[in-house]
Design a protein around this motif. Structure first.
Motif, PDB file in Angstrom:
ATOM      1  N   ALA A   1       0.847  -1.193   0.000  1.00  0.00           N
ATOM      2  CA  ALA A   1       0.000   0.000   0.000  1.00  0.00           C
ATOM      3  C   ALA A   1       0.882   1.243   0.000  1.00  0.00           C
ATOM      4  O   ALA A   1       1.469   1.597  -1.012  1.00  0.00           O
ATOM      5  CB  ALA A   1      -0.937  -0.041   1.208  1.00  0.00           C
ATOM      6  N   GLY A   2       1.003   1.889   1.142  1.00  0.00           N
ATOM      7  CA  GLY A   2       1.849   3.069   1.233  1.00  0.00           C
ATOM      8  C   GLY A   2       3.066   2.780   2.095  1.00  0.00           C
ATOM      9  O   GLY A   2       3.217   1.701   2.666  1.00  0.00           O
ATOM     10  N   LEU A   3       3.935   3.775   2.181  1.00  0.00           N
ATOM     11  CA  LEU A   3       5.080   3.687   3.084  1.00  0.00           C
ATOM     12  C   LEU A   3       5.623   5.086   3.337  1.00  0.00           C
ATOM     13  O   LEU A   3       5.373   6.015   2.565  1.00  0.00           O
ATOM     14  CB  LEU A   3       6.170   2.771   2.541  1.00  0.00           C
ATOM     15  N   SER A   4       6.361   5.207   4.416  1.00  0.00           N
ATOM     16  CA  SER A   4       7.018   6.468   4.718  1.00  0.00           C
ATOM     17  C   SER A   4       8.509   6.334   4.463  1.00  0.00           C
ATOM     18  O   SER A   4       9.079   5.243   4.569  1.00  0.00           O
ATOM     19  CB  SER A   4       6.774   6.876   6.182  1.00  0.00           C
ATOM     20  N   LEU A   5       9.115   7.443   4.085  1.00  0.00           N
ATOM     21  CA  LEU A   5      10.560   7.522   3.908  1.00  0.00           C
ATOM     22  C   LEU A   5      11.087   8.562   4.875  1.00  0.00           C
ATOM     23  O   LEU A   5      10.662   9.720   4.844  1.00  0.00           O
ATOM     24  CB  LEU A   5      10.914   7.919   2.473  1.00  0.00           C
ATOM     25  N   SER A   6      11.991   8.144   5.744  1.00  0.00           N
ATOM     26  CA  SER A   6      12.581   9.061   6.717  1.00  0.00           C
ATOM     27  C   SER A   6      13.834   9.707   6.149  1.00  0.00           C
ATOM     28  O   SER A   6      14.240   9.448   5.012  1.00  0.00           O
ATOM     29  CB  SER A   6      12.870   8.328   8.021  1.00  0.00           C
ATOM     30  N   ALA A   7      14.462  10.546   6.960  1.00  0.00           N
ATOM     31  CA  ALA A   7      15.556  11.391   6.476  1.00  0.00           C
ATOM     32  C   ALA A   7      16.710  10.583   5.889  1.00  0.00           C
ATOM     33  O   ALA A   7      17.314  10.990   4.891  1.00  0.00           O
ATOM     34  CB  ALA A   7      16.056  12.281   7.611  1.00  0.00           C
ATOM     35  N   ASN A   8      17.032   9.441   6.496  1.00  0.00           N
ATOM     36  CA  ASN A   8      18.160   8.659   5.978  1.00  0.00           C
ATOM     37  C   ASN A   8      17.871   8.154   4.564  1.00  0.00           C
ATOM     38  O   ASN A   8      18.747   8.160   3.699  1.00  0.00           O
ATOM     39  CB  ASN A   8      18.486   7.504   6.916  1.00  0.00           C
ATOM     40  N   ALA A   9      16.626   7.726   4.315  1.00  0.00           N
ATOM     41  CA  ALA A   9      16.270   7.242   2.978  1.00  0.00           C
ATOM     42  C   ALA A   9      16.281   8.378   1.966  1.00  0.00           C
ATOM     43  O   ALA A   9      16.740   8.214   0.827  1.00  0.00           O
ATOM     44  CB  ALA A   9      14.896   6.590   3.018  1.00  0.00           C
ATOM     45  N   LEU A  10      15.780   9.530   2.361  1.00  0.00           N
ATOM     46  CA  LEU A  10      15.714  10.668   1.445  1.00  0.00           C
ATOM     47  C   LEU A  10      17.110  11.183   1.112  1.00  0.00           C
ATOM     48  O   LEU A  10      17.387  11.573  -0.029  1.00  0.00           O
ATOM     49  CB  LEU A  10      14.837  11.760   2.056  1.00  0.00           C
ATOM     50  N   ARG A  11      17.992  11.172   2.094  1.00  0.00           N
ATOM     51  CA  ARG A  11      19.371  11.566   1.824  1.00  0.00           C
ATOM     52  C   ARG A  11      20.029  10.564   0.869  1.00  0.00           C
ATOM     53  O   ARG A  11      20.766  10.950  -0.054  1.00  0.00           O
ATOM     54  CB  ARG A  11      20.160  11.641   3.126  1.00  0.00           C
ATOM     55  N   ALA A  12      19.751   9.282   1.082  1.00  0.00           N
ATOM     56  CA  ALA A  12      20.323   8.258   0.202  1.00  0.00           C
ATOM     57  C   ALA A  12      19.793   8.398  -1.222  1.00  0.00           C
ATOM     58  O   ALA A  12      20.539   8.229  -2.189  1.00  0.00           O
ATOM     59  CB  ALA A  12      20.009   6.876   0.761  1.00  0.00           C
ATOM     60  N   LEU A  13      18.511   8.717  -1.364  1.00  0.00           N
ATOM     61  CA  LEU A  13      17.949   8.935  -2.694  1.00  0.00           C
ATOM     62  C   LEU A  13      18.639  10.101  -3.389  1.00  0.00           C
ATOM     63  O   LEU A  13      18.880  10.059  -4.605  1.00  0.00           O
ATOM     64  CB  LEU A  13      16.450   9.205  -2.592  1.00  0.00           C
ATOM     65  N   ARG A  14      18.961  11.119  -2.645  1.00  0.00           N
ATOM     66  CA  ARG A  14      19.672  12.258  -3.236  1.00  0.00           C
ATOM     67  C   ARG A  14      21.059  11.835  -3.713  1.00  0.00           C
ATOM     68  O   ARG A  14      21.509  12.234  -4.795  1.00  0.00           O
ATOM     69  CB  ARG A  14      19.768  13.414  -2.224  1.00  0.00           C
ATOM     70  N   ALA A  15      21.729  10.991  -2.919  1.00  0.00           N
ATOM     71  CA  ALA A  15      23.056  10.514  -3.326  1.00  0.00           C
ATOM     72  C   ALA A  15      22.979   9.662  -4.590  1.00  0.00           C
ATOM     73  O   ALA A  15      23.909   9.645  -5.394  1.00  0.00           O
ATOM     74  CB  ALA A  15      23.685   9.708  -2.192  1.00  0.00           C
ATOM     75  N   LEU A  16      21.862   8.968  -4.770  1.00  0.00           N
ATOM     76  CA  LEU A  16      21.682   8.107  -5.948  1.00  0.00           C
ATOM     77  C   LEU A  16      21.123   8.866  -7.142  1.00  0.00           C
ATOM     78  O   LEU A  16      20.942   8.284  -8.215  1.00  0.00           O
ATOM     79  CB  LEU A  16      20.732   6.954  -5.602  1.00  0.00           C
ATOM     80  N   GLY A  17      20.849  10.150  -6.972  1.00  0.00           N
ATOM     81  CA  GLY A  17      20.298  10.951  -8.055  1.00  0.00           C
ATOM     82  C   GLY A  17      18.824  10.698  -8.309  1.00  0.00           C
ATOM     83  O   GLY A  17      18.317  10.988  -9.391  1.00  0.00           O
TER      84      GLY A  17
END
Length: 334
Positions: free
Chosen positions: A40-56
């Motif tokens: 269904a849904g999920l939350s992304l916390s700061a560590n995941a969002l920072r990692a997404l930024r590193a991955l572009g």
């Protein structure tokens, strides 16, 4: 170098970014016949969002997400017990501190920079072996694939982990969880707020997601897996369990399509001393499945991918090649 990724879930799709960025051959083998998100849904916390930024991938993912500005813990009557203001963290990190989205939109973002043809479906990995310095993966359809480097992203029940790390043990967290998407955001519900309400041995989470929808989850304790009393519960039965919770919990449950309900017992993994063996790396739930708190199941999988990408980037660039259509070679079964 040929990198084979087992599993096209969140961990596998995120992990595919690292070898791609350093021009390795990459192939993803997925057991399902079609790559589509489950859940269904999920939350992304700061560590995941920072990692997404590193991955572009940060912009691609947050484009389909609801930013969360406040995290509230309530009792079952709706009294606020604790509040976390996430605005300050967002300013400190220079990116969102939390976001909530449909799992399908996360998959869409993770897929956005992968080339067509990189994923081969209908490939259920059932066994892995190490003849000499090679890694050979065996699949349910009889195929066998040899690789220079294997990223096992095949979840908590990972066939690769069970074959090469046989001492690992899954663990029942002694609670079960229902979740679904409900159409319409109730009047007065703040879309930028994620709340979790606690009762006696139960809890209920609410968060708005884009598309005028609400993602909800409901958990209660149980002493066994596959509890027959819980297994037979439909949406009406879940509603009865949480009937004494504050609004808008009953309203959200009442709006939920009965056929959208997902039920799972919650498992995690006992800690492992290492997530690597030779040329095999475990990532995500295959390595360190955790209970689904603050989205850390998905978050740690994405963080794994970002750390791996950074480590691979340190390798010498000589000998790197780019041909995603020949990322792994077939070998005789054995």
């Amino acid at each position: 170098m040929r990198a084979v990724i087992v599993g096209a879930g969140i961990a596998g799709l995120a992990a595919a970014q690292g070898p791609r960025l350093i021009d390795w051959d990459v192939a993803v083998y997925e057991q399902a016949e079609k790559v589509e998100p489950l859940g269904a849904g999920l939350s992304l916390s700061a560590n995941a969002l920072r990692a997404l930024r590193a991955l572009g991938l940060y912009e691609a993912v947050v484009a389909g997400a609801q930013p969360i500005r406040r995290l509230d813990l309530l009792d079952q009557r709706g009294k606020v017990l604790q509040t976390t203001d996430l605005e300050e963290f967002s300013r400190r990190y220079d990116h969102l501190a939390m976001a909530v989205l449909h799992r399908a939109d996360l998959h869409k973002g993770l897929l956005s920079k992968l080339e067509d043809g990189i994923i081969r479906t209908g490939m259920e990995c059932v066994r892995a072996r190490e003849p000499g310095d090679r890694i050979v993966l065996h699949f349910a359809n009889g195929d066998a694939v040899e690789a220079d480097f294997v990223l096992a992203c095949d979840g908590i029940h990972s066939a690769v982990r069970k074959a090469l790390f046989p001492a690992t043990r899954e663990h029942f967290a002694r609670y079960t969880c229902w979740r679904a998407i409900s159409p319409g955001v109730p009047r007065g519900m703040d879309p930028a707020r994620l709340s979790e309400s606690w009762g006696a041995g139960s809890r209920f989470g609410l968060a708005a997601i884009p598309g005028d929808r609400v993602y909800w989850f409901a958990c209660c304790g149980t002493g066994r897996t596959d509890d027959p009393g819980l297994a037979k519960l439909d949406l009406e039965g879940v509603g009865a369990l949480f009937a004494d919770f504050h609004e808008p919990v009953p309203e959200v449950l009442g709006r939920t399509p009965p056929d959208s309900l997902i039920w799972t017992d919650i498992l995690d993994l006992e800690p492992m001393p290492s997530f690597t063996r030779g040329k095999v790396v475990l990532l995500g739930d295959a390595a360190h499945a955790v209970t689904p708190d603050l989205g850390q199941g998905a978050g740690l999988a994405i963080e794994d991918a970002a750390v791996l990408s950074a480590l691979l980037a340190r390798l010498p660039r000589s000998g790197r090649c780019r041909n995603t259509t020949t990322a792994a070679s077939a070998v005789p079964a054995g």
